[in-house]
Structures are given as C-alpha cells and as structure tokens.
Design a protein around this motif. Structure first.
Motif, PDB file in Angstrom:
ATOM      1  N   THR A   1     -13.040 -55.184  23.211  1.00  0.00           N
ATOM      2  CA  THR A   1     -12.724 -53.781  22.973  1.00  0.00           C
ATOM      3  C   THR A   1     -13.234 -52.954  24.159  1.00  0.00           C
ATOM      4  OG1 THR A   1     -14.787 -53.552  21.712  1.00  0.00           O
ATOM      5  CG2 THR A   1     -12.773 -53.946  20.474  1.00  0.00           C
ATOM      6  N   VAL A   2     -12.493 -51.902  24.491  1.00  0.00           N
ATOM      7  CA  VAL A   2     -12.824 -51.057  25.644  1.00  0.00           C
ATOM      8  C   VAL A   2     -13.258 -49.689  25.128  1.00  0.00           C
ATOM      9  CG1 VAL A   2     -12.024 -50.160  27.864  1.00  0.00           C
ATOM     10  CG2 VAL A   2     -11.057 -52.297  26.942  1.00  0.00           C
ATOM     11  N   HIS A   3     -14.401 -49.202  25.631  1.00  0.00           N
ATOM     12  CA  HIS A   3     -14.976 -47.954  25.130  1.00  0.00           C
ATOM     13  C   HIS A   3     -15.324 -47.021  26.288  1.00  0.00           C
ATOM     14  CE1 HIS A   3     -15.872 -49.991  21.178  1.00  0.00           C
ATOM     15  NE2 HIS A   3     -15.892 -51.037  21.989  1.00  0.00           N
ATOM     16  N   VAL A   4     -15.105 -45.724  26.075  1.00  0.00           N
ATOM     17  CA  VAL A   4     -15.656 -44.699  26.956  1.00  0.00           C
ATOM     18  C   VAL A   4     -16.922 -44.181  26.295  1.00  0.00           C
ATOM     19  CG1 VAL A   4     -15.295 -42.466  28.059  1.00  0.00           C
ATOM     20  CG2 VAL A   4     -13.402 -44.071  27.868  1.00  0.00           C
TER      21      VAL A   4
ATOM     22  N   LYS B   1     -13.705 -45.800  21.221  1.00  0.00           N
ATOM     23  CA  LYS B   1     -12.900 -46.967  21.592  1.00  0.00           C
ATOM     24  C   LYS B   1     -11.537 -46.483  22.061  1.00  0.00           C
ATOM     25  CE  LYS B   1     -10.588 -50.933  19.534  1.00  0.00           C
ATOM     26  NZ  LYS B   1     -10.357 -51.694  18.291  1.00  0.00           N
ATOM     27  N   VAL B   2     -11.052 -47.037  23.182  1.00  0.00           N
ATOM     28  CA  VAL B   2      -9.778 -46.575  23.726  1.00  0.00           C
ATOM     29  C   VAL B   2      -8.676 -47.625  23.647  1.00  0.00           C
ATOM     30  CG1 VAL B   2     -10.861 -44.872  25.228  1.00  0.00           C
ATOM     31  CG2 VAL B   2     -10.461 -47.172  26.102  1.00  0.00           C
ATOM     32  N   THR B   3      -9.042 -48.917  23.665  1.00  0.00           N
ATOM     33  CA  THR B   3      -8.024 -49.957  23.592  1.00  0.00           C
ATOM     34  C   THR B   3      -8.686 -51.310  23.407  1.00  0.00           C
ATOM     35  OG1 THR B   3      -6.031 -50.839  24.680  1.00  0.00           O
ATOM     36  CG2 THR B   3      -7.945 -50.429  26.078  1.00  0.00           C
ATOM     37  N   GLU B   4      -7.869 -52.355  23.333  1.00  0.00           N
ATOM     38  CA  GLU B   4      -8.340 -53.734  23.325  1.00  0.00           C
ATOM     39  C   GLU B   4      -7.625 -54.499  24.432  1.00  0.00           C
ATOM     40  OE1 GLU B   4      -7.804 -55.567  19.547  1.00  0.00           O
ATOM     41  OE2 GLU B   4      -9.183 -54.208  18.491  1.00  0.00           O
ATOM     42  N   VAL B   5      -8.278 -55.504  24.989  1.00  0.00           N
ATOM     43  CA  VAL B   5      -7.676 -56.333  26.036  1.00  0.00           C
ATOM     44  C   VAL B   5      -7.945 -57.801  25.718  1.00  0.00           C
ATOM     45  CG1 VAL B   5      -7.763 -54.619  27.883  1.00  0.00           C
ATOM     46  CG2 VAL B   5      -9.756 -56.060  27.462  1.00  0.00           C
ATOM     47  N   GLU B   6      -7.091 -58.669  26.258  1.00  0.00           N
ATOM     48  CA  GLU B   6      -7.218 -60.109  26.056  1.00  0.00           C
ATOM     49  C   GLU B   6      -7.719 -60.762  27.338  1.00  0.00           C
ATOM     50  OE1 GLU B   6      -6.660 -61.713  23.155  1.00  0.00           O
ATOM     51  OE2 GLU B   6      -6.202 -59.787  22.194  1.00  0.00           O
TER      52      GLU B   6
END
Length: 327
Positions: free
Chosen positions: A96-99, A134-139
């Motif tokens: 998970t991607v967070h600012v 949380k802004v998005t998810e990445v693989e």
C-alpha cells in the motif's frame, strides 16, 4: 463518511480506514496489516483528525504508543519538516502507498501517477498534522512498470507567519535505491520503504510565487483539467559532460573528482529525462582514455528504463558521444 476516512468500531477496539462502500449499507474497512472487514455503517464512527494529538495522562502513554497514536508535547516546537511517501507490505505481493504528514502544517495535497502518455489521479484531500492517507496499491511483480508518483502540496496554518513555497516532488522508484529506504514509517509506526519529500531546506514563499501551483491543486481537487507541471526540470536534448562545461577552475580537481562530477551530472540528467517522459537524450563524453564512456555504458546497461544506447552520429559528435533511447 468518505473513502479514506479513519473510523473506529462502536462495539470494539478496532480502528481502520474506509476502503469501499458495499451494498446493503455495509462499509469495507481496512484495518492493521491490510486486512479488510465488512461492517454495518451504523457500527462505526469517524475519528477526529486531531484526536491522535490529544494530551494523555502519564499512565496512558504506553497504551497510546502501542496503538500507534502520535503523542505531541504541548510545548513542543513547531515541526516544519516531515512529509513522506511510504510503501508498506500487505503480503509478499502487494504494497500500500501512503502520503504522510509528520509535521504541524495542514497540507492540502494531490497525488498523481504520471506516465509517458497520461497521468492518473490517485488521491486528493487535506492532511491534518500527524496523519496519513492511503493513495493506492502496487504489485511487486509490476515494479518495473510502476508510475512516477507526482506529489503536490500547499502549506497552511492559522495566524500570521511566512509560508514555505508549495511542495512539488516526483518519485520514481528504482530497485537500487528502493530497498535502501527500508525503515520505520512515521505516524503509522510500521516497517516500510520511505521517501522523504521535503528533504531540501524549506524556502519561504515570496508574494505570488505559488499562485500557479495553488491553482493547479485547486483544479485537481475539483476534478478540472490543469496544466501539467514537472518538479524535475527537463534537461537539454544534448548534455555536454566535458568538465570545463560543468565547473569553473577545473584544473584544481583531481581525476577522481572530475569523474565523480561528470557521473553526477550524467545521473541527474538521465533521471530527469526519464521522469519527464523524454524519448532520448545524448551525452557528449569525448574520446580521451575511455574511462567516462565505459562507466556511462556500464550504468546504462543496468538501467531498466533504458531501451538501448549507441554511439551518436559521428558526423555531428565525432566518436565522443552516446545516444540513449528511453523506454
């Protein structure tokens, strides 16, 4: 309630973030470690953004710290720096991607995934002090095709003061540096991969200097089109690495210092060309002993964003230039 809001269960101790709204008045909540649970809407309440900043009694401090809340002493100095982009593993496949705002500023922000052809909005909102979103998810399997993360933010606080200029930062994840950034994520208190977005010294805003950036953020929040702006300056199509073009009084430098300077300029211009979506860039390195050319070719051969490289047109550059084609 909105997606991204922090909430707490009415009849439980679990806390999390709203991930999705499901049929039947059900809300999907993402709790610790990325697990998601369905909960009836009337079984949750939103958490105030300033709740985690409240003063606690000494005997409560350990319990608060264990929950991950941020304890800010009442007389602590104003925290001006501490804005991050963090990647936290949910499992061995997904992050998970967070600012993160670990400052005392209030930060209206936008997060965009920028690629060569189109930019995709990830998130926008207002980060209160000591909070994250949380802004998005990445693989992980798609690491090589991750977008450039383009973060824009304004600084705000009540009262009379001089504001810093707006924050504009682009992050392109590279395997060589990504794993070196592993550490504890501020505010969230978890292990992750962390990029600090405000590493440079804060510059203060001059009258009118951030009007364009403010307009851009406002437009993005309203879903309107805004001119695309790059935080990394676009380099020239041809970059001359001869040392006399880079520094004054180069005769006082050792051969090692000269090579280091040339490689630093090469890396920064290549990075900028990739981030700006340039198709190609040419580096003039000269013939000489071949040390600089060999090192450039070694690094280009390992760069996953380089499609190919070759000697540039001999008619134009002689034998001392390399053309780099970017993916």
């Amino acid at each position: 309630m909105n997606i991204g809001d922090k909430v707490r269960l009415v009849h439980g101790r679990e806390e999390g973030v709203i991930y999705a709204f499901l049929p039947g008045n059900v809300v999907e909540i993402e709790i610790e470690d990325g697990f998601r649970i369905p909960v009836l809407r009337n079984e949750i309440v939103t958490i105030s953004p300033v709740e985690s900043q409240r003063m606690v009694k000494p005997e409560e401090t350990k319990a608060v710290a264990a929950r991950g809340d941020v304890i800010v002493p009442r007389n602590a100095p104003f925290a001006e720096k501490g804005i991050y982009l963090a990647f936290i593993s949910v499992n061995d496949r997904t992050l998970t991607v967070h600012v993160i705002n670990n400052t005392d500023w209030i930060l209206p922000f936008t997060a965009v995934a920028a690629s060569e052809s189109v930019s995709r909005g990830l998130a926008a909102g207002v980060l209160q002090p000591r909070t994250s979103q949380k802004v998005t998810e990445v693989e992980m399997k798609e690491f090589e095709s991750w977008p450039v993360f383009d973060i824009h933010a304004l600084y705000f606080r009540e009262g009379n003061h001089q504001l810093p200029i707006a924050l504009n930062k682009r992050i392109r994840c590279r395997a060589q540096s990504f794993y070196k950034n592993k550490g504890k994520v501020p505010v969230l208190g978890k292990e992750g991969f962390v990029y600090q977005l405000d590493e440079e010294s804060l510059k203060r805003e001059a009258p009118g200097i951030s009007e364009d950036v403010a307009g851009e953020i406002k437009a993005r929040m309203l879903g309107q089109a805004a001119p695309e702006q790059n935080s990394l300056p676009k380099p020239e199509q041809v970059v001359d690495l001869h040392i006399e073009k880079l520094v004054n009084n180069h005769k006082s430098l050792s051969s090692d210092a000269i090579l280091k300077k040339q490689l630093d300029v090469f890396e920064s211009n290549l990075e900028s060309a990739i981030a700006n979506g340039m198709e190609e860039i040419t580096f003039i390195h000269g013939a000489g002993s071949g040390a600089l050319k060999n090192e450039l070719h070694r690094r280009l051969g390992k760069n996953q964003h380089v499609q190919f490289f070759k000697d540039a047109l001999k008619e134009k550059f002689g034998y001392g230039a390399t053309l780099v084609k970017i993916k």
